[in-house]
Motif scaffolding. Structure first.
Motif, PDB file in Angstrom:
ATOM      1  N   LEU A 279       1.818   4.087   1.555  1.00 63.81           N
ATOM      2  CA  LEU A 279       1.841   5.540   1.391  1.00 63.81           C
ATOM      3  C   LEU A 279       3.285   6.017   1.367  1.00 63.81           C
ATOM      4  O   LEU A 279       4.011   5.837   2.344  1.00 63.81           O
ATOM      5  N   LYS A 280       3.687   6.636   0.243  1.00 60.90           N
ATOM      6  CA  LYS A 280       5.065   7.130   0.138  1.00 60.90           C
ATOM      7  C   LYS A 280       5.256   8.349   1.046  1.00 60.90           C
ATOM      8  O   LYS A 280       4.284   9.055   1.348  1.00 60.90           O
TER       9      LYS A 280
ATOM     10  N   ASP B  49       6.442  11.234   0.436  1.00 62.45           N
ATOM     11  CA  ASP B  49       6.006  12.525  -0.125  1.00 62.45           C
ATOM     12  C   ASP B  49       4.468  12.619  -0.255  1.00 62.45           C
ATOM     13  O   ASP B  49       3.941  13.620  -0.713  1.00 62.45           O
ATOM     14  N   GLN B  50       3.771  11.543   0.152  1.00 59.53           N
ATOM     15  CA  GLN B  50       2.287  11.614   0.113  1.00 59.53           C
ATOM     16  C   GLN B  50       1.698  11.884   1.504  1.00 59.53           C
ATOM     17  O   GLN B  50       0.482  11.977   1.659  1.00 59.53           O
TER      18      GLN B  50
ATOM     19  N   GLU C  29      -0.406  15.172   1.766  1.00 55.98           N
ATOM     20  CA  GLU C  29      -1.696  15.053   1.062  1.00 55.98           C
ATOM     21  C   GLU C  29      -2.676  14.202   1.892  1.00 55.98           C
ATOM     22  O   GLU C  29      -3.848  14.516   2.018  1.00 55.98           O
ATOM     23  N   ARG C  30      -2.123  13.111   2.461  1.00 53.55           N
ATOM     24  CA  ARG C  30      -2.955  12.216   3.279  1.00 53.55           C
ATOM     25  C   ARG C  30      -3.441  12.928   4.566  1.00 53.55           C
ATOM     26  O   ARG C  30      -4.536  12.674   5.048  1.00 53.55           O
TER      27      ARG C  30
END
Ligand SMILES: NC(=O)c1ccc[n+]([C@@H]2O[C@H](COP(=O)([O-])OP(=O)(O)OC[C@H]3O[C@@H](n4cnc5c(N)ncnc54)[C@H](O)[C@@H]3O)[C@@H](O)[C@H]2O)c1
Length: 310
Positions: free
Chosen positions: A282-283, A285-286, A289-290
């Protein structure tokens, strides 16, 4: 007329408490020292309420619940007529001491004053206050409108009456209060979470498993049961004759294992390795969202538990 709750601090946790109380029919006055935080809070509250409505987790229209939450122009206005004040400001002893001194002066003598603090015992910020017998920690889990546990952690001088009144108010608000009988750092939940993290870090650091597999042990193993029963009920059901039977069969093994479970130092190299494995999954910047995905999964789980309870 509905009882009034004051929420002090309109950040992540204050906002969530406002939803908990308003959803249960209480009037809520919300106050923040930073006016922009109070403005931003309105939009975020609407978004959270709309998500809850989509999962059937509020019994009324979002607008009806939102209308019970009113911004207050000052701390004194917020506290006026409140049965309970839930404090949610910065997590330092100095800040907690200052805000509780102010609130103790402003609040009516029978108003209960509670803090959402995750780590600071009540006695550290209430000892010298005249109204110290009505002050206690009420530690939520984020977000309290989805996770109902609230840890009531009074100081030795908090009155039994204040604890009982707080217990009653949180129960009527739909939460699940537990009582810490004497003060200890980390209360109950973070001590248990800390024990699990300590062991997961040790197992990772000493090369027994990957971070992904250690996460799986909880999400595909222990966590499934733990979402509806605790460790004592679990072992009560894991031997034909209950807890003593379980202890006779497996107690010696746990005792041997416990001797090898040392405190982990949370060293930087280990944490960097885990971080790097996580970032491959998981980056950075994610992450936001996660987190929304997690909250949606939680809402689904809470809706399921509610249906089962009925
Ligand atoms: N974030 C979590 O997961 C979590 C979980 C459980 C408990 N808590 C506890 O909840 C409390 C709040 O945490 P948060 O994550 O909501 O922080 P946050 O930074 O999101 O919000 C804090 C808010 O308090 C306001 N504030 C600061 N000083 C103030 C004052 N004197 N009067 C009024 N408002 C003031 C700030 O403007 C800010 O809006 C902390 O004690 C924290 O330990 C947090």
């Amino acid at each position: 007329m509905s009882e009034k709750i004051a929420v002090v601090g309109a950040g992540l946790i204050g906002r969530a408490w406002a939803i908990v109380f308003a959803r249960a029919g209480f009037d809520v006055a919300i106050y923040d020292a930073v006016p922009q935080a109070l403005d931003a809070c309105q939009q975020l509250l609407r978004e959270n309420l709309s998500d809850l409505a989509q999962h059937g987790l509020i019994d009324e229209a979002p607008d009806v619940v939102a209308a019970r939450i009113k911004p207050a122009a000052s701390l004194a206005d917020a506290l006026q007529g409140a049965v309970l004040v839930q404090e949610n400001v910065k997590e330092t002893v100095e800040v907690k001491r200052q805000i509780f001194a102010e609130m103790d002066k402003l609040a009516a003598p029978d108003t209960i004053l509670t803090s959402s603090t995750s780590w600071i015992p009540t006695s550290e910020f209430s000892e010298h206050l005249p109204g110290r017998d009505r002050i206690l920690v009420a530690h939520p889990v984020n977000p309290p409108y989805l996770v109902p546990l609230v840890e009531l952690a009074p100081a030795p001088w908090t009155s039994k009456k204040a604890v009982a009144r707080a217990h009653d108010i949180y129960t009527r608000a739909g939460q699940s209060p537990v009582l810490l009988k004497k003060e200890i750092t980390g209360f109950l939940l973070n001590r248990i979470q800390g024990a699990v993290l300590n062991e997961a870090l040790n197992l990772y650091e000493n090369g027994y498993a990957s971070s992904e597999d250690l996460d799986k042990v909880l999400k595909d193993g222990l966590g499934l049961r733990w979402s509806f029963m605790g460790p004592f009920e679990t072992i009560d059901l894991n031997a034909p004759d209950g807890i003593i039977d379980y202890a006779q069969r497996y107690g010696h093994t746990y005792r041997d294992v416990a001797k090898t479970q040392l405190p982990n130092e949370w060293n930087e190299t280990t944490l960097k390795q885990i971080e790097s494995e996580r970032r491959q999954e998981l980056k950075t910047d994610q992450l936001g969202e996660r987190s929304r995905w997690r909250d949606n999964r939680l809402m689904g789980l809470v809706a399921h538990k509610r249906k089962q309870a009925k």
